[in-house]
Design an enzyme around this catalytic site. Structure first.
Site, PDB file in Angstrom:
ATOM      1  N   PRO A 375      59.334  69.380 104.791  1.00 46.61           N
ATOM      2  CA  PRO A 375      59.434  69.388 106.262  1.00 46.61           C
ATOM      3  C   PRO A 375      59.024  70.744 106.841  1.00 46.61           C
ATOM      4  CG  PRO A 375      61.474  68.594 105.223  1.00 46.61           C
ATOM      5  CD  PRO A 375      60.645  69.161 104.138  1.00 46.61           C
ATOM      6  N   GLY A 379      59.843  76.839 104.714  1.00 53.45           N
ATOM      7  CA  GLY A 379      59.540  78.109 104.040  1.00 53.45           C
ATOM      8  C   GLY A 379      58.223  78.103 103.283  1.00 53.45           C
ATOM      9  N   LYS A 380      57.393  77.079 103.511  1.00 53.52           N
ATOM     10  CA  LYS A 380      56.133  76.972 102.751  1.00 53.52           C
ATOM     11  C   LYS A 380      55.182  78.125 103.080  1.00 53.52           C
ATOM     12  CE  LYS A 380      55.177  72.860 104.389  1.00 53.52           C
ATOM     13  NZ  LYS A 380      56.367  72.739 105.281  1.00 53.52           N
ATOM     14  N   THR A 381      54.944  78.375 104.356  1.00 54.41           N
ATOM     15  CA  THR A 381      54.025  79.454 104.756  1.00 54.41           C
ATOM     16  C   THR A 381      54.597  80.816 104.389  1.00 54.41           C
ATOM     17  OG1 THR A 381      53.149  78.096 106.565  1.00 54.41           O
ATOM     18  CG2 THR A 381      52.795  80.464 106.710  1.00 54.41           C
ATOM     19  N   GLU A 504      47.091  74.389 104.927  1.00 51.49           N
ATOM     20  CA  GLU A 504      46.612  73.375 105.878  1.00 51.49           C
ATOM     21  C   GLU A 504      45.111  73.550 106.117  1.00 51.49           C
ATOM     22  OE1 GLU A 504      48.219  70.901 107.020  1.00 51.49           O
ATOM     23  OE2 GLU A 504      50.257  71.396 106.478  1.00 51.49           O
TER      24      GLU A 504
END
Length: 589
Positions: A375, A379-381, A504
């Protein structure tokens, strides 16, 4: 009171230390000041020559030699003054250039974390406006201060020799002028400091709004932003009026003091002339020297006001220069980047008490594709920023093979990475400039075209009037979002990196372009360590490993099929995503 003096002394010392760092031309500066001093000394001769002319004035005694000497003195004074002004301006420009070079070199090497808390507009103001304050001090005020002191001391000395009684009367004027000018100077400093700060804030506002003018207009926010700008303009206007009020007092007060002194000198001096104690020429000389005492008082006051402003400006510069910059060269070189990347109990937060990532442990296999999904806000970026070494982990270690990545130099580490972010940032310039950005080697047109073709960008580039030499505009605004993204992908392709980081990377592309770029990326990813962030799972279902991150923790890992079987949230997430993508494709058909 006892603490203030050492503090002021420390500020003066810091100011001069900063100026020394610019490596000014001491020879030129000394020469310019010497010329200014000589000019002042020459000007002290003019009243004496006038005295002789008046005392011996008659048509028969008026000689060409006297007139020629006076003209020669005026010409020498004007010539020396002109060259001294140029030499001082040269020194000032050299120092301001050095200051800007120091600041720019520091800013460009500061870590990303510095710019998280500092408004770019205010930082720009420090490099432009604050350095100009220092330049004004050097070019316009140092000379005036030194020559003013010499003029005052020289004039008073000569006057004492000529007539000590009249000189004592003149000396009453000096403390009177100081009593008027010193408080005014302090007031001017306070206003000037506030003006500097307000100018920096206003510059920051402009820098914030103008680059995002399209967002302003699309949001119908023109009136809101106008009011914000108007508030800054009004504040600067009020400060300008305060400054004007103070400045409007200086001229009349100096004139008042000067006229009072003139009346006293003429009255008392006239009595001495009538009694024979003083000659008419001496009285004229006294009046001229009076001007050479009063007028420099304003220059001396202006110097101290400007010096205070310069100290305030350099305080901010010193703060920037004291920041710890990124060390890009210390550390060993990467000889083999084809090794797994290991995250060992990595935690990170932009603020100490607010962790974004919590005890992340994972292995990103060399030469394989690892996708990070989950979601928004998980914390992905942020994880990407740690891998790029924009930030260091709060806790834990990231390794390449067995070695921590911070044991390698930043320059060597970043050379291994091809990074395509979802913002696809472009610099103002041409398409060629942007594709080759950061590469110091010569790049041929063939290499650029090959990278552009692999990124599915060559077709639209060839349709542009200047092709790869087409200007993209500020932040690439002349190109569409999809075109900017493909240029960014071409830039990463040209670097031929060992590690690919795709945040992305296809988010701004339409369905057809996305498929073509994805095919190009598939070719590029072969044999490279690839880390992908994607909200659209359709682009990463074939990844060798998926890491599912939610609320800063890895709650699932495995292939798409393994997670579909074992991770309920991933399964719900995937089904929603795949259904959404299918609906979009059906609508497109």
């Amino acid at each position: 009171m006892t603490n203030k003096q050492p503090m002021q002394k420390g500020k003066f010392s810091a100011f001069f230390t900063l100026v020394k760092k610019t490596k000014p031309s001491y020879g030129k500066l000394a020469f310019a000041l010497t010329l200014s001093i000589v000019t002042t000394l020459v000007s002290l001769l003019i009243p004496l020559l006038t005295k002789q002319l008046v005392d011996g004035f008659s048509m028969s005694s008026l000689s060409g030699g006297q007139i020629g000497l006076i003209v020669l003195v005026f010409v020498i004074q004007a010539g020396l003054s002109a060259y001294a002004t140029y030499a001082l301006n040269y020194s000032g420009q050299k120092i301001i250039s050095g200051l800007r070079d120091l600041l720019w070199k520091k800013l460009i090497k500061l870590p990303v974390s510095y710019f998280d808390t500092k408004a770019s507009g205010e930082t720009i103001s420090r490099v432009t406006n604050d350095t100009m304050v220092v330049k004004e001090l050097i070019t316009n005020h140092i000379s005036g201060f030194i020559t003013g002191i010499i003029s005052v001391i020289g004039s008073i000395t000569i006057l004492f020799i000529m007539n000590w009684k009249l000189t004592l009367l003149v000396l009453i004027v000096v403390p009177l002028a100081a009593l008027i000018l010193v408080p005014i100077g302090r007031k001017m400093f306070t206003i000037s400091r506030e003006t500097q700060d307000e100018t920096a804030r206003f510059t920051g506002l402009l820098n914030q709004i103008l680059p995002e003018i399209r967002l302003v207009k699309s949001s119908n926010a023109e009136d809101v932003e106008y009011r914000r700008g108007k508030a800054g303009i009004s504040s600067l206007f009020r400060l300008g009026l305060r400054e004007a009020k103070v400045q409007s007092l200086v001229g009349p007060l100096i004139t008042l003091v000067l006229m009072a002194a003139l009346v006293a000198v003429i009255g008392y001096g006239g009595m001495q002339v009538s009694s024979g104690e003083l000659t008419a020429g001496s009285l004229v000389a006294f009046i001229l020297y009076l001007f050479q005492i009063i007028m420099p008082m304003g220059q001396i006051t202006a110097f101290f006001t400007q010096l205070q402003k310069s100290i305030g400006a350099t305080e901010r510069m010193i703060e920037i220069l004291a920041e710890i910059e990124e060390d890009t060269v210390t550390g060993k070189q990467i000889e083999n980047a084809h090794q797994p990347i290991r995250l060992e109990d990595v935690s990170f937060g932009y603020k100490q008490d607010q962790l974004i990532l919590k005890n992340i442990s994972a292995t990103i296999e060399a030469g394989k594709v690892t996708a990070i999904v989950g979601p928004s806000g998980g914390g992905k970026t942020t994880l990407f920023k740690l891998l790029e070494r924009f930030y260091d982990p709060t806790e834990g270690t990231i390794r390449l093979g067995d070695d921590p990545i911070d044991s390698y130099s930043l320059e060597s580490w970043r050379q291994q990475i091809g990074y395509v972010s979802q913002e696809s940032p472009l610099m103002s310039g041409t398409i060629r400039d942007n594709i080759c950005y950061g590469l110091e080697r010569e790049v041929t047109d063939a290499e650029i075209e090959k990278a552009a073709e692999m990124a599915y960008a060559l077709n639209f580039i060839k349709e542009l009037p200047d092709m790869i030499d087409t200007e993209v505009g500020e932040r690439g605004i002349m190109l569409s979002g999809g075109q900017r993204q493909r240029i960014a992908i071409a830039r990463a392709l040209l670097r031929d990196p060992s590690i690919l980081m795709l945040d992305e990377a296809t988010s701004s592309l339409d369905s057809q372009s996305e498929k073509s770029v994805q095919q190009a990326l598939d070719v590029l990813m072969a044999g490279r360590t690839t880390i992908v962030i994607a909200h659209r799972l359709s682009t990463v279902v074939d990844a060798d490993q998926l890491l599912f991150i939610e609320q800063g923790e890895i709650t699932g890992r495995g292939t798409h099929h393994e997670l579909m079987d074992s991770h309920d949230l991933y399964r719900d997430f995937a089904e929603q995503q795949l259904k959404m993508n299918a609906d979009l494709e059906n609508k497109a058909v």
